[in-house]
Design a protein around this motif. Sequence first.
Motif, PDB file in Angstrom:
ATOM      1  N   GLU A   1     -70.530 -38.351 -20.813  1.00  0.00           N
ATOM      2  CA  GLU A   1     -69.947 -37.210 -21.533  1.00  0.00           C
ATOM      3  C   GLU A   1     -68.474 -37.014 -21.171  1.00  0.00           C
ATOM      4  OE1 GLU A   1     -72.753 -34.232 -20.334  1.00  0.00           O
ATOM      5  OE2 GLU A   1     -74.399 -35.461 -21.094  1.00  0.00           O
TER       6      GLU A   1
ATOM      7  N   TYR B   1     -73.585 -37.424 -16.741  1.00  0.00           N
ATOM      8  CA  TYR B   1     -72.364 -36.716 -17.098  1.00  0.00           C
ATOM      9  C   TYR B   1     -71.170 -37.659 -17.282  1.00  0.00           C
ATOM     10  CZ  TYR B   1     -68.217 -33.876 -16.813  1.00  0.00           C
ATOM     11  OH  TYR B   1     -66.987 -33.333 -17.076  1.00  0.00           O
ATOM     12  N   ALA B   2     -71.152 -38.789 -16.587  1.00  0.00           N
ATOM     13  CA  ALA B   2     -69.996 -39.690 -16.721  1.00  0.00           C
ATOM     14  C   ALA B   2     -69.812 -40.122 -18.172  1.00  0.00           C
ATOM     15  CB  ALA B   2     -70.156 -40.907 -15.804  1.00  0.00           C
TER      16      ALA B   2
ATOM     17  N   VAL C   1     -74.919 -34.937 -11.902  1.00  0.00           N
ATOM     18  CA  VAL C   1     -74.021 -35.849 -12.623  1.00  0.00           C
ATOM     19  C   VAL C   1     -74.742 -37.172 -12.885  1.00  0.00           C
ATOM     20  CG1 VAL C   1     -71.956 -37.291 -12.320  1.00  0.00           C
ATOM     21  CG2 VAL C   1     -71.823 -34.817 -11.918  1.00  0.00           C
TER      22      VAL C   1
END
Lengths: 375, 375
Positions: free
Chosen positions: A137, A134-135, A129
Amino acid sequence: MGGGPEKEHLLIVLWQPEPKDVTAEIQRRFPHFEIKYFQQLPPEGGQIVDKRGQVPQELWQWATILITLSSLPARAEDAPNLKLIHLFMAGFDHYSNHPIVTDSDIPITSSSGIHGPPIAEWIVMTTLVLSRRYATEYEWQKQHHWGTGREMLVDGTDWVGKTVGIAGYGSIGRQAARVFKALGSNIHAYTAGARATPESRKDNGYIVPGTGDPDGTVPRAWYSGTTKESLHAFLSSGLDALVISLPLTPSTRHLFSTREFEILANTTHAADGAPKKSRSAYLINIARGALVDQPALKAALDNGVLLGAALDVTDPEPLPSDDPLWDAKNVIITPHISGHGTEYTLRAFDVFMVNWARHERGEKMFNLLDRHKGY
Amino acid sequence: MGGGPEKEHLLIVLWQPEPKDVTAEIQRRFPHFEIKYFQQLPPEGGQIVDKRGQVPQELWQWATILITLSSLPARAEDAPNLKLIHLFMAGFDHYSNHPIVTDSDIPITSSSGIHGPPIAEWIVMTTLVLSRRYATEYEWQKQHHWGTGREMLVDGTDWVGKTVGIAGYGSIGRQAARVFKALGSNIHAYTAGARATPESRKDNGYIVPGTGDPDGTVPRAWYSGTTKESLHAFLSSGLDALVISLPLTPSTRHLFSTREFEILANTTHAADGAPKKSRSAYLINIARGALVDQPALKAALDNGVLLGAALDVTDPEPLPSDDPLWDAKNVIITPHISGHGTEYTLRAFDVFMVNWARHERGEKMFNLLDRHKGY
């Protein structure tokens, strides 16, 4: 007299209702056991260790084996027949000042070994992450936004050929190593005692079948010691991530502070004192919050000395809502849940069953508390 | 005549400035190449394939080898000397109607194989984000909230002993299999052609060193076929997750729809027609959006037929902001970025270099377009 093994009185003290399929399995495997199950209330105030003495004295007196999450008899004299205490926890530190630990020699085993799979999942998930952003996204999706993803193209990398350092090569560290190796990374292990021989590299504890690194063949390099120098040699071995899975003892408290973060990031200081780093790393802590100097960590993150941190443990817990660590740059904080999962109970009982079978065969039990080392 | 290999004219057409360290490496390994680098503008409107014809005709005429991301000569006659076109993409479907594909026999190779590591990271990351309920923890952190984490204790599980189905066992599927196996899962592979022999299970394409499943020894079970029956046999083999890494062809369009989701979830229908499922699974699609019937997927998620879905690809792309899929239950959607990373360029060139060296040694190149199969 001869005959089968001695009759035992197994007392089980947990927060949940009796898992009858599991107690039936224990009875099947150990027909000479008499089993009593006591469901206690969780202790107050988010504490682990119960101080309310909910378990009746006659049960303590009766038991020859105790399986427990959070209750111990107040003193050894209260449970004069105990031959073994099996804890549902991985570590002993919650009980380190308890009279049963300090003033008795009742053997105590932990459930160390069962946390490998879920915690390694948490380690790999949070590391990815962070490294895959990922945050960003996740927030795009909330906005129904089809982003352009340039961030990964400009400076994102995967884990092929990277080096992951594992400080504390127990069941969690071994399973994390197994998965990072599958991702293409090299593993550097750091242990207190030297592991120079193949025999010394084996995992002698409980292993969830199909996981871990039973023979210790995964690491490319091994580092060891209990001094700052030995730790620094490990931290300067070119790590792209550091996974902390050490026990908390008086000598490991705040083991990781400003100097360690700078070594990890290969930071040098120019004549004017300005820090200059030639590389950097992620820090992952799933062990105990107090292993890390938190204000120093917050500063290392905000200053970019470290690339990011994933923390399932903090000091104190719960982390107060106004603690500045919550908003450090590139930090992930979760509330000490990395070991959670429905497999927990079954595996914690399985440790006991496998271990007691060894004991009855005259073999040494694993996961025994070493009262000298404190773990 | 004898002597070394023939002189070649290598034309490279990419969006980025020339990566001079890489072109120098190509020159070093192939001193008989003359190399020209043409930096083009990205095509308009988010498309991949350039239709503006930015490359000068004399460059097309000159080239004997073309390495390109998004530009092809309009017709084979425009580039009469081409012996090979190497695409920076993993698949050929963006070009399936291009005259170079339909009306020429110029060999075309893809960069298939280089996407294994980053996309497998994305697969494992998103699957764990779903199965470990990380979004809850992420939102807790934003609120500085130390949550209680009961959700994982009540019904969360890890991947030990679970079964992961990989539809399309190419480089991405193999690397995902490698990592899920490290997590403790069993792997079921599904391929178009039968893989009954050890030889047939090998990966004959480009493999990023240290990754994948080169010998095809990871799966516990192999399924194959191109019919609905063969697909359904695979989907009913007790999968806890399905990873879709198939090529998109006319026969795989909307391959996964309501019936497939129900089979995956082992759904039966009672006499009154009410669905009843005995288990369920996660669906992960990193291949092409049109492999999946999206309205059917949205329904399967919202009705709880599927446990969750992670989608890096949609149909169309970009997914319109008012598409209901964005808010399906337990869905992760990212904007086709799973393959991104700074390693991309170097690895895509490495495929060409390894491949052309094979060609010069008289060996068969890998990653060649099969114009009959369409991939």
